[in-house]
Write a protein that holds these residues in place. Sequence first.
Motif, short mmCIF file in Angstrom:
data_model
loop_
_atom_site.label_atom_id
_atom_site.label_comp_id
_atom_site.label_asym_id
_atom_site.label_seq_id
_atom_site.Cartn_x
_atom_site.Cartn_y
_atom_site.Cartn_z
N SER A 69 0.83 -1.19 0.00
CA SER A 69 0.00 0.00 0.00
C SER A 69 0.87 1.25 0.00
O SER A 69 2.10 1.17 -0.05
N ASP A 70 0.24 2.41 0.07
CA ASP A 70 0.94 3.68 0.18
C ASP A 70 0.61 4.33 1.52
O ASP A 70 -0.46 4.10 2.10
N PHE A 71 1.54 5.13 2.00
CA PHE A 71 1.39 5.84 3.27
C PHE A 71 1.64 7.32 3.06
O PHE A 71 2.43 7.71 2.20
N ARG A 72 1.00 8.14 3.88
CA ARG A 72 1.37 9.55 4.00
C ARG A 72 2.19 9.65 5.28
O ARG A 72 1.71 9.33 6.37
N LEU A 73 3.44 10.07 5.12
CA LEU A 73 4.39 10.18 6.23
C LEU A 73 4.44 11.63 6.68
O LEU A 73 4.60 12.54 5.86
N TYR A 74 4.31 11.84 7.99
CA TYR A 74 4.35 13.17 8.60
C TYR A 74 5.56 13.25 9.52
O TYR A 74 5.77 12.35 10.34
N LEU A 75 6.33 14.32 9.39
CA LEU A 75 7.52 14.53 10.22
C LEU A 75 7.52 15.98 10.72
O LEU A 75 7.26 16.90 9.94
N TRP A 76 7.82 16.16 12.02
CA TRP A 76 7.92 17.48 12.61
C TRP A 76 9.22 17.54 13.41
O TRP A 76 9.49 16.65 14.22
N ASP A 77 10.00 18.59 13.24
CA ASP A 77 11.23 18.76 14.02
C ASP A 77 10.85 19.35 15.38
O ASP A 77 10.37 20.48 15.47
N ASN A 78 11.05 18.58 16.44
CA ASN A 78 10.71 19.02 17.79
C ASN A 78 11.96 19.26 18.64
O ASN A 78 11.89 19.25 19.86
N ARG A 79 13.11 19.45 17.98
CA ARG A 79 14.38 19.67 18.69
C ARG A 79 14.62 21.17 18.80
O ARG A 79 14.90 21.84 17.81
N LYS A 80 14.52 21.69 20.02
CA LYS A 80 14.60 23.14 20.24
C LYS A 80 15.90 23.76 19.72
O LYS A 80 15.91 24.91 19.31
N ASN A 81 16.99 23.04 19.73
CA ASN A 81 18.28 23.57 19.27
C ASN A 81 18.54 23.34 17.78
O ASN A 81 19.62 23.66 17.29
N SER A 82 17.59 22.81 17.07
CA SER A 82 17.76 22.52 15.65
C SER A 82 17.45 23.75 14.80
O SER A 82 16.51 24.49 15.10
N PRO A 83 18.21 23.96 13.73
CA PRO A 83 17.91 25.09 12.83
C PRO A 83 16.58 24.90 12.09
O PRO A 83 16.05 25.86 11.53
N THR A 84 16.03 23.68 12.09
CA THR A 84 14.75 23.44 11.43
C THR A 84 13.64 23.16 12.45
O THR A 84 12.63 22.54 12.11
N PHE A 85 13.81 23.63 13.70
CA PHE A 85 12.82 23.45 14.75
C PHE A 85 11.44 23.87 14.26
O PHE A 85 11.27 24.93 13.69
N ARG A 86 10.46 22.98 14.48
CA ARG A 86 9.05 23.16 14.12
C ARG A 86 8.76 23.03 12.62
O ARG A 86 7.61 23.21 12.21
N ASN A 87 9.78 22.75 11.80
CA ASN A 87 9.49 22.48 10.39
C ASN A 87 8.70 21.19 10.28
O ASN A 87 8.86 20.26 11.09
#
Length: 154
Positions: A69-87
């Motif tokens: 089958s196919d999936f929709r994959l969701y990813l959120w950056d929850n690392r406060k010190n990351s330059p992509t935080f909350r992306n």
Amino acid sequence: MIKGVKIIPIETYEDERGLFAEMFRKDNLLSDVLSQIQMATFSWTKPGVVRGPHEHRYQTDSFFFIGPSDFRLYLWDNRKNSPTFRNKMIEDVGRSNMTAVIVPQGVVHAYKNIGDTEGLSIDFPDKLYRGIDKKEKPDEIKHETDKNSPFIID
């Protein structure tokens, strides 16, 4: 984009016999991560079902979405010190887009089966679930039970 997340298309070879693909090669992007694997898991997910969202404090996941089958994959950056935080990233993966996905610790992840048949996901984490002999607490923050979670599945 989310720093540390790697989305790696799985190259497939089809002929009259069917399909062949290399999931792992020591000379590709997965080699450093997969050299640290501690266990292997898989899950069958029914159509319309969501797994997650959750994250790990210490564990990196190496998922393979290959079908049927196919999936929709969701990813959120929850690392406060990351330059992509909350992306946030959303990728459709599975039979129509066979993909390996590296999900580092602190990245919230979820996936939903968007196909009409059960789908298979395979994971090679770099930590043992609940430690040796399953004597530790799980390294898992479950956002799926938090009604105020910012990590929403569309």
